[in-house]
Design a protein around this motif. Structure first.
Motif, PDB file in Angstrom:
ATOM      1  N   GLY A 257       0.078  -1.395  -0.168  1.00  0.00           N
ATOM      2  CA  GLY A 257       0.134  -0.018  -0.434  1.00  0.00           C
ATOM      3  C   GLY A 257       1.097   1.019  -0.096  1.00  0.00           C
ATOM      4  O   GLY A 257       1.921   1.510  -1.310  1.00  0.00           O
ATOM      5  N   LYS A 258       0.540   2.558   0.313  1.00  0.00           N
ATOM      6  CA  LYS A 258       1.577   3.409   0.646  1.00  0.00           C
ATOM      7  C   LYS A 258       2.598   3.588   1.315  1.00  0.00           C
ATOM      8  O   LYS A 258       3.029   4.611   1.499  1.00  0.00           O
ATOM      9  CB  LYS A 258       0.261   4.164   1.419  1.00  0.00           C
ATOM     10  N   ASN A 259       2.645   2.960   2.354  1.00  0.00           N
ATOM     11  CA  ASN A 259       3.235   2.444   3.049  1.00  0.00           C
ATOM     12  C   ASN A 259       4.880   2.035   2.687  1.00  0.00           C
ATOM     13  O   ASN A 259       5.819   2.975   2.644  1.00  0.00           O
ATOM     14  CB  ASN A 259       3.522   1.457   4.203  1.00  0.00           C
ATOM     15  N   PHE A 260       5.057   0.997   1.287  1.00  0.00           N
ATOM     16  CA  PHE A 260       5.818   0.520   0.704  1.00  0.00           C
ATOM     17  C   PHE A 260       6.351   1.526  -0.727  1.00  0.00           C
ATOM     18  O   PHE A 260       7.431   1.604  -0.387  1.00  0.00           O
ATOM     19  CB  PHE A 260       5.643  -0.348   0.166  1.00  0.00           C
ATOM     20  N   ARG A 261       4.796   2.097  -1.098  1.00  0.00           N
ATOM     21  CA  ARG A 261       5.554   3.597  -2.106  1.00  0.00           C
ATOM     22  C   ARG A 261       5.916   4.773  -1.067  1.00  0.00           C
ATOM     23  O   ARG A 261       6.824   5.057  -1.529  1.00  0.00           O
ATOM     24  CB  ARG A 261       4.347   3.906  -2.588  1.00  0.00           C
TER      25      ARG A 261
ATOM     26  N   LEU B 285      11.399   0.398  -9.885  1.00  0.00           N
ATOM     27  CA  LEU B 285      10.944   0.059  -8.973  1.00  0.00           C
ATOM     28  C   LEU B 285       9.279   0.398  -8.603  1.00  0.00           C
ATOM     29  O   LEU B 285       7.761   0.127  -8.883  1.00  0.00           O
ATOM     30  CB  LEU B 285      11.369  -0.381  -8.126  1.00  0.00           C
ATOM     31  N   LEU B 286       9.743   2.131  -8.395  1.00  0.00           N
ATOM     32  CA  LEU B 286       8.724   3.244  -8.180  1.00  0.00           C
ATOM     33  C   LEU B 286       7.408   2.567  -9.247  1.00  0.00           C
ATOM     34  O   LEU B 286       6.370   2.544  -9.267  1.00  0.00           O
ATOM     35  CB  LEU B 286       8.820   4.327  -8.505  1.00  0.00           C
ATOM     36  N   ASP B 287       7.975   3.004 -10.694  1.00  0.00           N
ATOM     37  CA  ASP B 287       7.160   2.959 -11.800  1.00  0.00           C
ATOM     38  C   ASP B 287       6.120   1.733 -11.856  1.00  0.00           C
ATOM     39  O   ASP B 287       4.746   1.399 -12.392  1.00  0.00           O
ATOM     40  CB  ASP B 287       8.193   3.458 -13.011  1.00  0.00           C
ATOM     41  N   GLY B 288       7.281   0.354 -11.658  1.00  0.00           N
ATOM     42  CA  GLY B 288       6.271  -1.153 -11.746  1.00  0.00           C
ATOM     43  C   GLY B 288       5.544  -1.642 -10.850  1.00  0.00           C
ATOM     44  O   GLY B 288       4.843  -1.270 -11.427  1.00  0.00           O
ATOM     45  N   TYR B 289       5.802  -0.590  -9.332  1.00  0.00           N
ATOM     46  CA  TYR B 289       4.337  -0.542  -8.373  1.00  0.00           C
ATOM     47  C   TYR B 289       2.935  -0.331  -8.984  1.00  0.00           C
ATOM     48  O   TYR B 289       1.839  -0.114  -8.596  1.00  0.00           O
ATOM     49  CB  TYR B 289       4.989  -0.447  -7.181  1.00  0.00           C
ATOM     50  N   GLU B 290       3.643   0.908  -9.176  1.00  0.00           N
ATOM     51  CA  GLU B 290       2.269   2.471  -9.392  1.00  0.00           C
ATOM     52  C   GLU B 290       1.771   1.603  -9.989  1.00  0.00           C
ATOM     53  O   GLU B 290       0.317   1.367 -10.210  1.00  0.00           O
ATOM     54  CB  GLU B 290       2.983   3.434 -10.052  1.00  0.00           C
ATOM     55  N   THR B 291       2.336   1.061 -11.834  1.00  0.00           N
ATOM     56  CA  THR B 291       1.351  -0.039 -12.793  1.00  0.00           C
ATOM     57  C   THR B 291       1.165  -0.733 -12.200  1.00  0.00           C
ATOM     58  O   THR B 291      -0.273  -1.161 -12.846  1.00  0.00           O
ATOM     59  CB  THR B 291       2.867   0.208 -13.853  1.00  0.00           C
ATOM     60  N   ALA B 292       1.624  -1.516 -11.679  1.00  0.00           N
ATOM     61  CA  ALA B 292       1.293  -2.569 -11.097  1.00  0.00           C
ATOM     62  C   ALA B 292      -0.517  -2.391 -10.232  1.00  0.00           C
ATOM     63  O   ALA B 292      -1.351  -3.083 -10.315  1.00  0.00           O
ATOM     64  CB  ALA B 292       1.768  -4.069 -10.371  1.00  0.00           C
ATOM     65  N   ARG B 293      -0.318  -1.872  -9.116  1.00  0.00           N
ATOM     66  CA  ARG B 293      -1.068  -1.326  -8.344  1.00  0.00           C
ATOM     67  C   ARG B 293      -2.711  -0.299  -8.958  1.00  0.00           C
ATOM     68  O   ARG B 293      -3.719  -0.415  -8.749  1.00  0.00           O
ATOM     69  CB  ARG B 293      -0.374  -0.682  -7.294  1.00  0.00           C
ATOM     70  N   TYR B 294      -1.887   1.101  -9.906  1.00  0.00           N
ATOM     71  CA  TYR B 294      -2.624   1.159 -10.316  1.00  0.00           C
ATOM     72  C   TYR B 294      -3.014   2.246 -11.008  1.00  0.00           C
ATOM     73  O   TYR B 294      -3.873   3.106 -12.096  1.00  0.00           O
ATOM     74  CB  TYR B 294      -2.907   3.012  -9.061  1.00  0.00           C
ATOM     75  N   GLY B 295      -2.231   1.231 -12.481  1.00  0.00           N
ATOM     76  CA  GLY B 295      -2.124   1.450 -13.734  1.00  0.00           C
ATOM     77  C   GLY B 295      -3.680   0.859 -14.091  1.00  0.00           C
ATOM     78  O   GLY B 295      -3.865  -0.196 -14.125  1.00  0.00           O
TER      79      GLY B 295
END
Length: 144
Positions: free
Chosen positions: A84-88, A112-122
């Motif tokens: 969630g927001k904690n890892f980001r 890593l941030l781009d991948g996480y954002e795309t996987a979670r919210y993209g």
């Protein structure tokens, strides 16, 4: 008297026309609905089974955070949860300050941030290649 005994008077004609048009409209709606129903059954659209399983790679990417050996909750910064927001926010802190990991490249954290954002919210495609790129960056950060 002849006009009152006439079976098809003006009122009766209007009523017959109204009932006829009502039946016509109802039949038109029913037939159109049935045609659309059969057309949707035969077409492989969004309701059909598709061969793309992007959601599986999204779930794997979010579960990979838990499986990684990154101790981002050990310092007491974000003890609530692993995702969630904690890892980001942890990744953003790493990118901005980079205090716990002096040797971490900024490009690795950005990947890593781009991948996480795309996987979670993209809303775009997150397939096998994106997942593998994300997994490589996550394992490289875990080794650091």
């Amino acid at each position: 008297m002849a006009s009152s005994s006439n079976w098809l008077s003006g009122v009766n004609v209007v009523l017959v026309m109204a009932y006829g048009s009502l039946v016509f409209v109802l039949l038109f709606i029913f037939v159109k609905r049935q045609i659309m129903r059969f057309a949707m059954k035969s077409r492989r659209g969004p309701h059909g089974s598709q061969s793309c399983y992007n959601y599986l790679y999204r779930m794997k990417a979010l579960d990979a955070i838990r499986a990684s050996e990154i101790p981002f909750h050990a310092e007491g910064r974000h003890p609530c949860s692993l995702m969630g927001k904690n890892f980001r926010s942890y990744l953003l802190d790493l990118r901005n300050t980079s205090t716990p990991f002096k040797g971490v490249r900024k490009a690795l954290i950005d990947t890593l941030l781009d991948g996480y954002e795309t996987a979670r919210y993209g809303t775009g495609v997150f397939g096998q290649s994106e997942y593998l790129r994300y997994q490589e960056a996550l394992s490289e950060l875990a080794t650091v």
